[in-house]
Scaffold this motif. Structure first.
Motif, PDB file in Angstrom:
ATOM      1  N   ASN A 138       0.996  -1.203   0.002  1.00 51.18           N
ATOM      2  CA  ASN A 138      -0.057  -0.095  -0.013  1.00 51.18           C
ATOM      3  C   ASN A 138       0.796   1.331   0.022  1.00 51.18           C
ATOM      4  O   ASN A 138       0.540   2.280   0.743  1.00 51.18           O
ATOM      5  CB  ASN A 138      -0.909  -0.037   1.441  1.00 51.18           C
ATOM      6  CG  ASN A 138      -2.017  -1.101   0.841  1.00 51.18           C
ATOM      7  OD1 ASN A 138      -2.300  -1.607   0.047  1.00 51.18           O
ATOM      8  ND2 ASN A 138      -2.877  -1.276   2.190  1.00 51.18           N
ATOM      9  N   LYS A 146      -4.771  -2.181  -3.962  1.00 54.03           N
ATOM     10  CA  LYS A 146      -4.536  -2.832  -2.538  1.00 54.03           C
ATOM     11  C   LYS A 146      -4.911  -4.135  -2.477  1.00 54.03           C
ATOM     12  O   LYS A 146      -5.727  -4.768  -2.952  1.00 54.03           O
ATOM     13  CB  LYS A 146      -5.259  -1.795  -1.445  1.00 54.03           C
ATOM     14  CG  LYS A 146      -4.627  -0.182  -1.563  1.00 54.03           C
ATOM     15  CD  LYS A 146      -5.499   0.614  -0.641  1.00 54.03           C
ATOM     16  CE  LYS A 146      -5.042   1.888  -0.806  1.00 54.03           C
ATOM     17  NZ  LYS A 146      -5.578   2.698   0.096  1.00 54.03           N
ATOM     18  N   ILE A 147      -4.472  -4.695  -1.164  1.00 57.89           N
ATOM     19  CA  ILE A 147      -4.639  -6.225  -1.083  1.00 57.89           C
ATOM     20  C   ILE A 147      -6.256  -6.315  -0.884  1.00 57.89           C
ATOM     21  O   ILE A 147      -6.706  -7.197  -1.712  1.00 57.89           O
ATOM     22  CB  ILE A 147      -3.851  -6.625   0.235  1.00 57.89           C
ATOM     23  CG1 ILE A 147      -2.511  -6.645  -0.165  1.00 57.89           C
ATOM     24  CG2 ILE A 147      -4.491  -8.108   0.452  1.00 57.89           C
ATOM     25  CD1 ILE A 147      -1.717  -6.973   1.209  1.00 57.89           C
ATOM     26  N   GLU A 148      -6.819  -5.556  -0.396  1.00 54.17           N
ATOM     27  CA  GLU A 148      -8.351  -5.833   0.151  1.00 54.17           C
ATOM     28  C   GLU A 148      -9.053  -5.295  -1.214  1.00 54.17           C
ATOM     29  O   GLU A 148     -10.339  -5.819  -1.297  1.00 54.17           O
ATOM     30  CB  GLU A 148      -8.679  -4.691   1.218  1.00 54.17           C
ATOM     31  CG  GLU A 148      -8.583  -3.298   0.968  1.00 54.17           C
ATOM     32  CD  GLU A 148      -7.397  -2.848   1.604  1.00 54.17           C
ATOM     33  OE1 GLU A 148      -7.069  -1.391   1.658  1.00 54.17           O
ATOM     34  OE2 GLU A 148      -6.061  -3.513   1.454  1.00 54.17           O
ATOM     35  N   GLU A 149      -8.604  -4.678  -2.347  1.00 51.79           N
ATOM     36  CA  GLU A 149      -9.332  -4.449  -3.328  1.00 51.79           C
ATOM     37  C   GLU A 149      -9.243  -5.424  -4.531  1.00 51.79           C
ATOM     38  O   GLU A 149      -9.903  -5.523  -5.586  1.00 51.79           O
ATOM     39  CB  GLU A 149      -8.742  -2.913  -4.106  1.00 51.79           C
ATOM     40  CG  GLU A 149      -8.933  -1.806  -3.064  1.00 51.79           C
ATOM     41  CD  GLU A 149      -8.221  -0.582  -3.637  1.00 51.79           C
ATOM     42  OE1 GLU A 149      -8.574   0.397  -3.437  1.00 51.79           O
ATOM     43  OE2 GLU A 149      -7.265  -0.914  -4.549  1.00 51.79           O
ATOM     44  N   THR A 151      -9.186  -8.836  -5.091  1.00 47.64           N
ATOM     45  CA  THR A 151     -10.273  -9.965  -5.673  1.00 47.64           C
ATOM     46  C   THR A 151     -11.533  -9.340  -6.246  1.00 47.64           C
ATOM     47  O   THR A 151     -11.997  -9.835  -7.213  1.00 47.64           O
ATOM     48  CB  THR A 151     -10.436 -10.877  -4.201  1.00 47.64           C
ATOM     49  OG1 THR A 151      -9.348 -11.353  -3.850  1.00 47.64           O
ATOM     50  CG2 THR A 151     -11.664 -11.867  -4.526  1.00 47.64           C
ATOM     51  N   GLU A 152     -12.118  -8.224  -5.537  1.00 49.57           N
ATOM     52  CA  GLU A 152     -13.155  -7.644  -6.153  1.00 49.57           C
ATOM     53  C   GLU A 152     -13.090  -7.063  -7.539  1.00 49.57           C
ATOM     54  O   GLU A 152     -13.871  -7.382  -8.317  1.00 49.57           O
ATOM     55  CB  GLU A 152     -13.998  -6.634  -5.172  1.00 49.57           C
ATOM     56  CG  GLU A 152     -15.227  -6.054  -5.845  1.00 49.57           C
ATOM     57  CD  GLU A 152     -15.765  -4.959  -4.655  1.00 49.57           C
ATOM     58  OE1 GLU A 152     -16.400  -4.004  -5.303  1.00 49.57           O
ATOM     59  OE2 GLU A 152     -15.192  -5.066  -3.589  1.00 49.57           O
ATOM     60  N   ARG A 187       3.592 -13.453   0.846  1.00 48.08           N
ATOM     61  CA  ARG A 187       2.327 -12.870   0.678  1.00 48.08           C
ATOM     62  C   ARG A 187       1.676 -12.628  -0.705  1.00 48.08           C
ATOM     63  O   ARG A 187       0.466 -12.903  -0.743  1.00 48.08           O
ATOM     64  CB  ARG A 187       2.122 -11.442   1.551  1.00 48.08           C
ATOM     65  CG  ARG A 187       0.759 -10.868   1.594  1.00 48.08           C
ATOM     66  CD  ARG A 187       0.119 -11.579   2.830  1.00 48.08           C
ATOM     67  NE  ARG A 187      -1.195 -11.078   3.060  1.00 48.08           N
ATOM     68  CZ  ARG A 187      -2.481 -11.566   2.743  1.00 48.08           C
ATOM     69  NH1 ARG A 187      -2.436 -12.885   1.931  1.00 48.08           N
ATOM     70  NH2 ARG A 187      -3.572 -11.183   3.018  1.00 48.08           N
ATOM     71  N   ILE A 191      -1.695 -14.673  -2.100  1.00 51.99           N
ATOM     72  CA  ILE A 191      -3.014 -13.643  -2.577  1.00 51.99           C
ATOM     73  C   ILE A 191      -3.219 -14.425  -4.054  1.00 51.99           C
ATOM     74  O   ILE A 191      -4.260 -14.807  -4.383  1.00 51.99           O
ATOM     75  CB  ILE A 191      -2.708 -12.408  -2.599  1.00 51.99           C
ATOM     76  CG1 ILE A 191      -2.504 -11.822  -1.459  1.00 51.99           C
ATOM     77  CG2 ILE A 191      -3.859 -11.766  -3.468  1.00 51.99           C
ATOM     78  CD1 ILE A 191      -2.012 -10.588  -1.111  1.00 51.99           C
ATOM     79  N   ASP A 194      -4.736 -17.757  -3.496  1.00 55.59           N
ATOM     80  CA  ASP A 194      -6.307 -17.703  -3.079  1.00 55.59           C
ATOM     81  C   ASP A 194      -7.065 -17.275  -4.432  1.00 55.59           C
ATOM     82  O   ASP A 194      -8.153 -17.885  -4.406  1.00 55.59           O
ATOM     83  CB  ASP A 194      -6.103 -16.665  -1.953  1.00 55.59           C
ATOM     84  CG  ASP A 194      -7.609 -16.374  -1.546  1.00 55.59           C
ATOM     85  OD1 ASP A 194      -8.118 -17.244  -0.883  1.00 55.59           O
ATOM     86  OD2 ASP A 194      -8.182 -15.154  -1.696  1.00 55.59           O
TER      87      ASP A 194
END
Length: 239
Positions: A138, A146-149, A151-152, A187, A191, A194
């Motif tokens: 980040n 970003k990591i949290e963005e 997959t979507e 990491r 990801i 995953d």
């Protein structure tokens, strides 16, 4: 050929031989074979003459950071024997220029860019393989999801025609030693695995592009199967 150029060519050949040995060892450590790893030469500021020499030594992939620089070299490159990737940030106003020159775009860093790419590929009746760029730490200075963005974004971009997600590209933070980046590289691989496991329609998640001249051995040990090397092949960049 001048003596200086001859010496530089010999150094490129020697560098590639050393890199091949290191990639082989790192691949074996990760339970894979040399042929499972793609070596891509990052050719920013490198002359077509030197790039073509590296291709003659068996190099099959090159990557350019800037569309304008690629355009200036394109006609001189030995394109029969190599695939060309864009590995730097792509501005949307350069899409028209870059598409006819590359085999893959590794640096898709937003849904907005993906949509513009998609529309142009549809217009040209082509399908362009892409990687999604992950900003693993980040960092404000870097583009990418970003990591949290991620997959979507993968689900959203997978719906678009004309482009196909083939994997992830990431650049860990600059570190003093390769070992300091191992946690990030591990990491990134987690990801990657995953998302791979989600089996998203229109996604062929098989390329993990991570690792550069300073940390490529660790990157391979941690799961990368495409490394982007510049200075370790061609020497220090001449700006």
């Amino acid at each position: 050929m001048t003596e200086k150029l001859s010496d530089e060519f010999q150094q490129i050949k020697d560098n590639l031989e050393e890199i091949e040995e290191k990639i082989t060892r790192a691949a074996e450590k990760s339970g894979r074979k040399r042929e499972d790893i793609i070596l891509l030469a990052a050719t920013k500021t490198v002359s077509p003459e030197k790039i073509n020499y590296a291709i003659s030594c068996g190099l099959n992939y090159i990557g350019e950071n800037r569309v304008q620089e690629l355009e200036s070299k394109f006609e001189e490159l030995d394109r029969e024997k190599t695939k060309i990737h864009l590995i730097g940030h792509l501005q949307s106003n350069k899409i028209n220029k870059v598409l006819p020159m590359v085999d893959m775009i590794e640096s898709v860093d937003s849904i907005k860019l993906a949509k513009k790419l998609s529309q142009k590929c549809i217009d040209l009746s082509i399908e362009m393989p892409i990687l999604l760029e992950l900003n693993i730490a980040n960092e404000e200075s870097k583009s990418g999801f970003k990591i949290e963005e991620l997959t979507e974004a993968c689900y959203e971009i997978a719906k678009l025609k004309g482009i196909k997600i083939n994997g992830i590209m990431s650049v860990p933070p600059m570190s003093a030693t390769p070992e300091e980046n191992r946690k990030y590289l591990s990491r990134i691989n987690q990801i990657f695995i995953d998302i791979q496991g989600k089996k998203i329609d229109n996604v062929n998640m098989h390329i993990l592009s991570a690792g550069m001249s300073g940390d490529y051995e660790v990157a391979i040990e941690e799961g990368s199967n495409l490394v982007r090397l510049g200075s370790s092949i061609f020497g220090r960049r001449q700006y």
